[in-house]
Write an enzyme that holds these catalytic residues in place. Structure first.
Site, mmCIF file in Angstrom:
data_model
loop_
_atom_site.group_PDB
_atom_site.id
_atom_site.type_symbol
_atom_site.label_atom_id
_atom_site.label_comp_id
_atom_site.label_asym_id
_atom_site.label_seq_id
_atom_site.Cartn_x
_atom_site.Cartn_y
_atom_site.Cartn_z
ATOM 1 N N ARG A 102 -6.719 -5.850 -4.979
ATOM 2 C CA ARG A 102 -5.547 -5.007 -4.767
ATOM 3 C C ARG A 102 -4.451 -5.237 -5.799
ATOM 4 O O ARG A 102 -3.526 -4.465 -5.914
ATOM 5 C CB ARG A 102 -4.974 -5.198 -3.356
ATOM 6 C CG ARG A 102 -3.823 -4.227 -3.082
ATOM 7 C CD ARG A 102 -3.527 -4.055 -1.623
ATOM 8 N NE ARG A 102 -2.389 -3.197 -1.417
ATOM 9 C CZ ARG A 102 -1.213 -3.599 -0.962
ATOM 10 N NH1 ARG A 102 -1.009 -4.884 -0.669
ATOM 11 N NH2 ARG A 102 -0.234 -2.749 -0.791
ATOM 12 N N ALA A 130 -8.639 -3.408 6.349
ATOM 13 C CA ALA A 130 -8.149 -3.216 4.977
ATOM 14 C C ALA A 130 -6.627 -3.157 4.957
ATOM 15 O O ALA A 130 -5.977 -3.706 4.059
ATOM 16 C CB ALA A 130 -8.743 -1.952 4.365
ATOM 17 N N CYS A 133 -10.001 0.970 6.435
ATOM 18 C CA CYS A 133 -9.971 0.665 7.866
ATOM 19 C C CYS A 133 -8.775 -0.219 8.208
ATOM 20 O O CYS A 133 -8.011 -0.628 7.343
ATOM 21 C CB CYS A 133 -11.261 -0.048 8.253
ATOM 22 S SG CYS A 133 -11.487 -1.616 7.395
ATOM 23 N N HIS A 151 -1.783 -1.792 9.385
ATOM 24 C CA HIS A 151 -0.391 -2.136 9.054
ATOM 25 C C HIS A 151 0.397 -2.386 10.340
ATOM 26 O O HIS A 151 1.128 -3.363 10.461
ATOM 27 C CB HIS A 151 0.302 -1.003 8.281
ATOM 28 C CG HIS A 151 -0.460 -0.480 7.105
ATOM 29 N ND1 HIS A 151 -0.436 0.845 6.736
ATOM 30 C CD2 HIS A 151 -1.275 -1.106 6.224
ATOM 31 C CE1 HIS A 151 -1.197 1.007 5.672
ATOM 32 N NE2 HIS A 151 -1.711 -0.145 5.333
#
Lengths: 480, 490
Positions: free
Chosen positions: A100, A69, A66, A198
């Site tokens: 990550r 994230a 999402c 992003h």
């Protein structure tokens, strides 16, 4: 670019049949929605026909994440000297804590913050709002972690739904603390994938950080920034030294092992070098428009692409850098030759299929090819049209391209194409390993790495060989 | 403002001096810092609990042919799947109806319709348990109506079981999600299945939120040895511990739906965790035919004894000689090794039932559960733990902290050190800072292999735990002692 040599057994007709047969298992509406997202590669066309960046088809088992994230995990999380607050209920922060592999320098809890900071929303916060709590939380965090260089506030789904104003809180607290307090409205329901996270994060850097700091030392002609390298498994630490070796001065890194004040001062560099185009092109374009900073995409996976990229980079600079680049290429060739000589005999003629995130479905193709491995299928979780346009020429004719592929589809495609290796994510890994198919996680480098740069290629080659040729695969079939 | 003035406002990039860094580095280990740290009210740092739908998904994974279905944002579904996959190193199938902004405005019914239809026809499940993320909970989606409508609309067959649970993440933890979901599944599957005077003669076992499939297998092994027929409900042992034989099976195991349906007619139901099955066991007590009991997780000798005695009592069975021999071997191992653990101080964190079990075991060994921490728990739990600590002289001076996180624990470790920490992977940062070994027990364990396959309950579990702890202490002695203290025997 020279077109890839055809892969034996792969043709447009066969691939199209495979797609058709696979999607025949879907209900009509789902099939119609999925069809445009899968296709046989046509390297010569200027625009890839595969459609992307659309909503997940409900119920198909997508691998997407999402916006949160994309913001917390990808863009903000790697900035090492900031406190990243997962604002909302407890889960999002816990699941994204340390999962990550964006490694960072510093002393944890003192100068770097690879911790999970959250407001752990309770029912009363939903009812009465969380702004007051957020304000208090920011004060507490700053008091307990005084060497932080700022805070990011990453909102989770409920925050946007209940109408909290994190921007007002951030503004107030930025003034009070006299350091960065950056709001990021990255609620998970926004957009169709990580990708919007992003973009929103890039926008918050644009609105709240860039241009607000300057480097103490005078700007130089070789100042650059490294954009879109998140230091997965130490990638930055393998890539940056190469750029320094060719004489460039890496002033800031976005955002792997990054520092917020340096990021905020990036507007003084001469060139932005971007690795993950998908997640950071937005800010490159902003810096180009506002400060006339050109940007260049590069690829540090495997010697062929590294050399190609270094020469492209050299074109942006004077003869000194050009000479250095040739020197560096010459210096590392024997090392790369030795790696290829060691591993290629065991890998030549093998095939692999990829399904990853931002840049790897296209950027890693060359590294596999350096080892004699051909890619028969590739695709992205959250790419856009411009990513697919960049992918088509990297793949052989007729190979399979899939966007936001569902678990069912990928399994069917792999069954038919029978690759020797699948490179994808943790959720896919064991599905294929149970079927006896070698697999490497290509988001996290499967807890290995770095894979970037010369140093990384050696590790990549070892890992691909290890995955495909592990004797454990020979034990899968029981004799009884 | 002129451009020059704006430029002037741009500040220099700063660096901390090494003195500043050194000062803070030392300060965060002090008593003064601990006090500040414990005074925080809004900020949570490194919590040791997760959110409700994760627990719901564990239940939803534990039935034969069951496809977990998340109603809400797709990112949540991916997080839950990744979390289970990282811990078990196994596939974790779950699907989702991928609600986005329009869902927030219009509600999620259309997503649920399409999602159920696609999930059913593509993955052919026998059951679709539905649970929620924050988003539909905040906007107030009515799952009861939506699922009813989906069936009326012909999206999925009328007779497909679709138990559902509301699992808002801003309330409770993964344990409450487990509780709500298993209750919902049992309510659904046992509807109209109760038969007057029928008794299957079986035992229902509800394992609770347990990431150790070895524990589940141990419960089953004990039942087999005692010749007690059983149904394990939400049985994830084959789902999250399936073999590699060259064929991926999307539904590799789980409780058979007909067994779950018939569980209402069982001779008895036991839950192995109190805090993840509270409301379920209340309901079972009311609705199920047989006896129902909540037992503590059988860590150590006495709690395993209690389990066996309870099973013997409920089923009128003798405890077989092999189990008596197992007990004797475990006690033998404990007496043999007591000297390596006696008097040692430990910090323990995790889920309430796990923590109670571990503390019990440590007290049996004469160890001191010095700091006990649960990052989300009730006063009832605090009382239970206080009573447990008070029950042994080795509990004297030990403290239980509830609603404190792992950054609080770090302060405790720095100001009042212990010799070992027991908890999940999330404790590794504090353990490293404090230079204290972390014994990985609980969920999730995402940095070591196969620990989830080795039981920590039962007599064998006691031996495993003991060996792990004692041998690590001996390793440390061998690795760190000066030459003159290095010896052949330990």
């Amino acid at each position: 670019m020279k077109e890839r040599k055809p892969i034996e057994g792969i043709s447009i007709e066969k691939t199209e049949k495979l797609i058709k047969d696979t999607l025949a298992h879907f209900p009509d509406k789902a099939r119609e929605k999925r069809e445009p997202h899968v296709g046989a590669n046509e390297p010569s066309v200027s625009s890839c026909a595969v459609k992307s960046n659309r909503k997940v088809v409900p119920g198909v088992m997508s691998q997407r994440g999402c916006a949160y994230a994309g913001a917390k995990g990808v863009v903000w999380g790697p900035i090492r000297d900031m406190i990243h607050v997962s604002h909302g209920p407890v889960g999002c922060g816990v699941y994204s804590w340390g999962t990550r592999r964006n490694l960072m320098q510093g002393i944890p809890g003192v100068t770097s913050f690879p911790l999970d900071f959250t407001s752990d929303f309770q029912e009363r916060d939903i009812v009465y709002g969380g702004d007051i709590k957020l304000e208090k939380l920011i004060r507490e965090a700053d008091e307990l972690f005084p060497l932080n260089k700022g805070l990011s506030v990453l909102s989770e789904c409920p925050v946007g739904l209940i109408g909290d104003d994190i921007n007002a809180v951030a503004k107030k607290m930025e003034k009070e603390l006299d350091k960065f307090v950056i709001p990021c409205n990255c609620e998970g329901f926004r957009g169709v994938s990580q990708s919007l996270g992003h973009h929103i994060s890039n926008d918050s850097i644009r609105d709240h950080a860039i241009g607000k700091r300057k480097f103490v030392e005078k700007a130089g002609p070789y100042d650059i920034a490294l954009i879109g390298d998140y230091n997965i498994g130490g990638d930055v630490w393998a890539a940056k030294p190469i750029l320094e070796e060719i004489g460039l001065n890496v002033k800031s890194i976005w955002t792997g092992d990054g520092e917020i004040e340096k990021i905020a001062a990036t507007h003084s560099v001469k060139l932005n070098l971007i690795h993950c185009y998908r997640s950071m092109n937005y800010m490159c374009k902003v810096m180009e428009e506002k400060w006339d900073i050109p940007w260049l995409e590069y690829n540090f996976f495997g010697p062929t692409k590294i050399e190609e990229s270094l020469r492209n980079i050299a074109e942006c600079f004077d003869d000194k850098i050009k000479k250095n680049v040739e020197k560096v290429i010459k210096k590392y060739r024997p090392m790369m030759k030795a790696v290829v000589e060691e591993y290629k005999p065991r890998l030549d003629g093998k095939t692999a299929m990829l399904f990853v995130g931002g840049l790897r479905p296209r950027h890693t193709v060359g590294a596999y090819e350096d080892l004699g491995v051909q890619i028969t299928g590739t695709g992205y979780e959250f790419a856009h049209q411009d990513d697919y346009d960049r992918t088509a020429p990297e793949m052989a004719k007729g190979t399979l391209i899939y966007d936001d592929v569902s678990e069912f589809e990928l399994e069917e495609y792999v069954k038919e194409l029978k690759p020797d290796l699948v490179g994808s994510g943790i959720k896919e890994k064991y599905v294929f390993q149970k079927a006896g198919i070698p697999f490497r996680q290509m988001h996290s480098w499967d807890y290995s790495g770095p894979y970037h740069g010369y140093e990384g290629f050696e590790i990549f080659a070892r890992d691909v060989d290890m995955a495909i040729n592990s004797p454990t695969w020979g034990l899968v079939k029981s004799p009884f | 403002m002129s451009e020059a003035a704006v430029v002037e406002k741009v500040r220099n990039v700063t660096e901390h001096t090494s003195e500043e860094v050194e000062k803070v580095k030392n300060w965060i280990n002090t008593e003064e810092y601990k006090e500040k740290n414990f005074a925080r009210e809004a900020l949570v740092v490194n919590p040791a609990h997760a959110c409700q739908p994760l627990g719901a998904q564990m239940v939803a994974s534990g039935f034969e042919g069951s496809l977990p279905f998340v109603h809400g944002s797709q990112g949540c579904a991916s997080y839950f799947r990744s979390t289970f996959t990282r811990h078990f190193r196994e596939p974790s199938a779950a699907t989702c109806d991928a609600m986005t902004e329009d869902g927030a405005v219009f509600g999620g019914q259309n997503n649920l319709f399409e999602g159920l239809e696609n999930a059913y026809s593509i993955y052919k499940p026998k059951m679709i348990p539905v649970y929620t993320t924050c988003m539909p909970e905040v906007i107030g989606d009515d799952l009861t109506a939506f699922i009813r409508n989906a069936k009326n609309d012909g999206r999925i067959p009328e007779d497909l079981p679709t138990p559902y649970a509301n699992t808002p993440s801003f309330n409770g933890t993964h344990l409450h999600g487990y509780d709500s979901m298993i209750k919902a599944v049992l309510q659904n599957l046992t509807t109209d299945q109760k038969v007057e005077d029928k008794c299957t003669g079986k035992l229902n076992i509800i394992p609770g939120f347990d990431g150790n499939v070895g524990n589940l297998r141990e419960y089953k092994r004990i039942c087999d040895m005692m010749d007690i027929p059983y149904t394990m409900l939400a049985d994830i042992s084959d789902v999250f511990d399936s073999g590699c034989d060259g064929e991926y099976k999307m539904y590799p195991g789980g409780t058979k739906l007909e067994d779950a349906a018939d569980s209402i007619n069982a001779k008895a139901t036991i839950s192995m965790q109190k805090y993840s099955t509270t409301s379920t066991m209340k309901w079972v007590g009311r609705e199920f035919s047989g006896a129902s009991e909540i037992l503590p997780m059988p860590f150590g000798i006495k709690k395993t004894d209690d389990l066996l005695l309870k099973l013997a009592e409920l089923f009128g069975k003798e405890i077989p000689a092999e189990l008596k021999a197992e007990r004797a071997r475990a006690v033998d191992a404990m007496t043999d090794a007591h000297q390596y653990i006696h008097g040692k101080k430990f910090a323990i964190f995790g889920d309430p039932d796990y923590v109670i079990g571990i503390v019990t075991f440590l007290l049996e060994m004469g160890a001191r559960p010095w700091h006990v921490l649960v990052s989300r728990a009730t006063k009832k739990f605090q009382k239970e733990m206080d009573a447990l600590l008070a029950s042994s002289m080795y509990g004297e001076g030990c403290t239980c902290y509830v609603n404190k996180d792992l950054w609080h624990m770090r302060s405790l470790l720095m100001t009042d050190p212990v010799e070992g920490i027991i908890g999940d992977t999330h404790g590794k940062w504090a353990a490293r800072d404090a230079k204290i070994p972390l014994f990985r027990v609980g969920f999730p364990i995402i940095d070591r292999v196969n620990l989830h396959r080795t039981p920590v309950v039962g007599y064998n579990g006691a031996i495993s735990l003991l060996s792990m702890i004692a041998n690590k202490f001996l390793d440390i002695t061998d690795e760190t002692c000066e030459d003159q203290w290095f010896e052949m025997m330990r």
